[in-house]
Design an enzyme around this catalytic site. Structure first.
Site, mmCIF file in Angstrom:
data_model
loop_
_atom_site.group_PDB
_atom_site.id
_atom_site.type_symbol
_atom_site.label_atom_id
_atom_site.label_comp_id
_atom_site.label_asym_id
_atom_site.label_seq_id
_atom_site.Cartn_x
_atom_site.Cartn_y
_atom_site.Cartn_z
ATOM 1 N N GLY A 1 12.323 33.770 -39.120
ATOM 2 C CA GLY A 1 13.175 33.540 -37.952
ATOM 3 C C GLY A 1 12.418 33.355 -36.650
ATOM 4 O O GLY A 1 11.394 32.663 -36.594
ATOM 5 N N ASP B 1 7.058 49.378 -39.660
ATOM 6 C CA ASP B 1 8.473 49.670 -39.453
ATOM 7 C C ASP B 1 8.586 50.060 -37.981
ATOM 8 O O ASP B 1 8.068 51.110 -37.565
ATOM 9 C CB ASP B 1 8.921 50.825 -40.361
ATOM 10 N N TYR C 1 25.499 46.568 -31.186
ATOM 11 C CA TYR C 1 24.545 45.513 -30.766
ATOM 12 C C TYR C 1 24.572 45.334 -29.240
ATOM 13 O O TYR C 1 23.529 45.235 -28.604
ATOM 14 C CB TYR C 1 24.902 44.216 -31.488
ATOM 15 N N THR D 1 18.737 31.124 -37.497
ATOM 16 C CA THR D 1 17.755 31.909 -38.260
ATOM 17 C C THR D 1 18.522 32.699 -39.325
ATOM 18 O O THR D 1 19.756 32.755 -39.284
ATOM 19 C CB THR D 1 17.015 32.930 -37.364
ATOM 20 N N PRO D 2 17.800 33.375 -40.229
ATOM 21 C CA PRO D 2 18.501 34.144 -41.277
ATOM 22 C C PRO D 2 19.432 35.231 -40.738
ATOM 23 O O PRO D 2 20.312 35.696 -41.461
ATOM 24 C CB PRO D 2 17.351 34.751 -42.086
HETATM 25 P P1 NAI Z 1 15.880 37.664 -38.587
HETATM 26 O O1 NAI Z 1 16.800 38.576 -39.295
HETATM 27 O O2 NAI Z 1 15.712 36.268 -39.094
HETATM 28 O O3 NAI Z 1 14.428 38.314 -38.468
HETATM 29 C C1 NAI Z 1 14.247 39.647 -38.054
HETATM 30 C C2 NAI Z 1 12.926 40.144 -38.553
HETATM 31 O O4 NAI Z 1 12.805 41.509 -38.134
HETATM 32 C C3 NAI Z 1 12.793 40.126 -40.083
HETATM 33 O O5 NAI Z 1 11.570 39.562 -40.469
HETATM 34 C C4 NAI Z 1 12.896 41.593 -40.472
HETATM 35 O O6 NAI Z 1 12.158 41.915 -41.643
HETATM 36 C C5 NAI Z 1 12.315 42.258 -39.236
HETATM 37 N N1 NAI Z 1 12.715 43.662 -39.148
HETATM 38 C C6 NAI Z 1 13.958 44.184 -39.306
HETATM 39 N N2 NAI Z 1 13.912 45.522 -39.231
HETATM 40 C C7 NAI Z 1 12.611 45.857 -39.008
HETATM 41 C C8 NAI Z 1 11.921 47.089 -38.870
HETATM 42 N N3 NAI Z 1 12.555 48.276 -38.917
HETATM 43 N N4 NAI Z 1 10.591 47.050 -38.649
HETATM 44 C C9 NAI Z 1 9.928 45.873 -38.597
HETATM 45 N N5 NAI Z 1 10.518 44.676 -38.758
HETATM 46 C C10 NAI Z 1 11.855 44.676 -38.959
HETATM 47 O O7 NAI Z 1 16.390 37.631 -37.072
HETATM 48 P P2 NAI Z 1 16.029 36.630 -35.865
HETATM 49 O O8 NAI Z 1 17.177 35.739 -35.640
HETATM 50 O O9 NAI Z 1 14.691 36.061 -36.055
HETATM 51 O O10 NAI Z 1 16.045 37.671 -34.648
HETATM 52 C C11 NAI Z 1 14.900 38.087 -33.963
HETATM 53 C C12 NAI Z 1 15.346 38.830 -32.723
HETATM 54 O O11 NAI Z 1 16.135 37.974 -31.910
HETATM 55 C C13 NAI Z 1 16.208 40.066 -33.000
HETATM 56 O O12 NAI Z 1 15.860 41.084 -32.089
HETATM 57 C C14 NAI Z 1 17.612 39.555 -32.739
HETATM 58 O O13 NAI Z 1 18.496 40.599 -32.381
HETATM 59 C C15 NAI Z 1 17.363 38.605 -31.583
HETATM 60 N N6 NAI Z 1 18.386 37.597 -31.389
HETATM 61 C C16 NAI Z 1 18.646 36.653 -32.359
HETATM 62 C C17 NAI Z 1 19.619 35.712 -32.166
HETATM 63 C C18 NAI Z 1 19.956 34.675 -33.186
HETATM 64 O O14 NAI Z 1 21.031 34.079 -33.109
HETATM 65 N N7 NAI Z 1 19.092 34.389 -34.141
HETATM 66 C C19 NAI Z 1 20.395 35.673 -30.908
HETATM 67 C C20 NAI Z 1 20.012 36.690 -29.952
HETATM 68 C C21 NAI Z 1 19.045 37.616 -30.197
#
Ligand code: NAI
Length: 259
Positions: free
Chosen positions: A18, A65, A157, A194-195
C-alpha cells in the site's frame, strides 16, 4: 530520478504494501537509503527485493510491530547501524476501523488506538534522540482526512487519526523549541486505492469497481487517489524543499475538505 532526497536515511513503517510501499519506493528512487519496517515479514521481503533490484543497496527490512515499545527501540538502533543514521521517519503503519461508537468493542477501539496513534507517539519518542544527531530531519505522520472530518461510523478511526494530527503539532513545537532542526508534519489522505479498502469492499457485498465508483462520487475531483499521490507529498515533506514547513497538515483529498 532527480535526487530530491539524495543522502537521506529514511525509516518507513507499514512498508510491506500500500502507501508504505509506494513511499519507500519513491524515497529510494529519489536517492534515500530506506529501512522498511512492518509486522508482515513475508511481504516486506518482497518489497525490499523490488526496491533493491531497481536501486541496488538502498533498502533493508526489519520486522516491527509498531505497538511494541521494545521493538521500536531495537529496530531504530538497528536502522541507525544499517544506514549510518536516520533523518527521515515516516509513521505510516495503520489499520482501519469502520463502526459506530455503539457497535465498536472496547478491545477493537484500543487496538485501533494502539496501531494508529500509540505507534506514532512511540516512533517520535524514540527516533528523535537519534535523528537530532543527523539533522536536518523530517517526520511525516500519516493521519487521514478522517482525522479532520468525522463520520457516524468511524468512532475509533476518527479518534485515532485526530490524535495523530495534534500529536504532530506538539512534536513539531518541541523539536523547534529544542532547536533540533527536525520538522514534523501530518498528511491526511482520503480514499486511496490500497489493500486497506478491501475491508470496505467486503463489508459492502459489492464488486470492487462499484465501491470505487461510489467512493469517487464523494470526491470533488471525481476519483479515488493513487498511492503515488501520497508518496509525492511525503517526498516533498521529506526533502529540504519543505524546510520552512513544520506543524502543518497536508490534505490529499481531491477537494473533500473544501466542501
Ligand atoms: P494497508 O492496509 O494497505 O497497509 C498497512 C500496512 O501496515 C500493512 O503492510 C500492515 O502489515 C502494516 N501494519 C498493520 N499493523 C501493523 C503493526 N502493528 N505493526 C507494523 N505494521 C503494521 O493500508 P494503507 O492504505 O497503505 O494505509 C497506510 C496508512 O495510510 C494507514 O495509517 C492508513 O490509516 C492511512 N490512510 C489510508 C487511506 C487509504 O484510503 N488507503 C486513507 C487515509 C489514511
Amino acid at each position: 530520478m532527480t535526487g530530491r532526497v539524495d543522502g537521506k536515511m529514511s525509516f518507513v513503517t507499514g512498508a510491506a504494501q500500500g502507501l508504505g510501499e509506494a513511499i519507500a519506493y519513491m524515497l529510494a528512487k529519489e536517492g534515500s537509503k530506506v529501512v522498511l519496517a512492518d509486522i508482515n515479514e513475508e511481504k516486506l521481503t518482497g518489497v525490499e527485493d523490488r526496491i533493491n533490484s531497481d536501486f541496488p543497496g538502498k533498502a533493508h527490512s526489519v520486522k516491527l510491530d509498531v505497538t511494541s515499545e521494545d521493538q521500536w527501540k531495537d529496530t531504530l538502533n538497528e536502522a541507525e547501524k544499517l544506514m549510518g543514521g536516520i533523518n527521515i521517519l515516516v509513521n505510516n503503519a495503520g489499520i482501519g476501523g469502520g463502526s459506530t461508537v455503539e457497535e465498536t468493542d472496547y478491545e477493537i477501539f484500543k487496538q485501533v488506538m494502539a496501531v494508529d496513534t500509540d505507534s506514532v507517539f512511540l516512533g517520535c519518542k524514540y527516533a528523535i534522540p537519534i535523528m537530532k544527531n543527523y539533522s536536518p530531519g523530517s517526520i511525516i505522520n500519516t493521519s487521514s482526512i478522517s482525522g479532520l472530518i468525522a463520520g457516524h461510523n468511524m468512532a475509533a478511526y476518527n479518534t485515532a487519526k485526530a490524535g495523530v494530527w495534534m500529536l504532530t503539532k506538539s512534536v513539531a513545537l518541541h523539536c523547534a523549541r529544542s532547536a533540533y532542526n527536525i520538522r514534523c508534519n501530518s498528511i491526511h489522505p482520503t480514499f486511496i486505492d490500497t489493500p486497506i479498502l478491501d475491508a470496505m469492499v467486503e463489508r459492502s457485498n459489492s464488486e470492487k469497481e462499484q465501491v470505487m465508483m461510489k467512493l469517487a462520487r464523494q470526491v470533488p475531483l471525481g476519483k479515488v487517489g493513487e498511492p503515488d499521490d501520497v508518496a509525492y507529498t511525503v517526498l516533498f515533506l521529506a526533502s529540504d524543499e519543505s524546510k520552512f514547513i513544520t506543524g502543518a497538515e497536508i490534505k490529499i483529498d481531491g477537494g473533500i475538505s473544501a466542501m
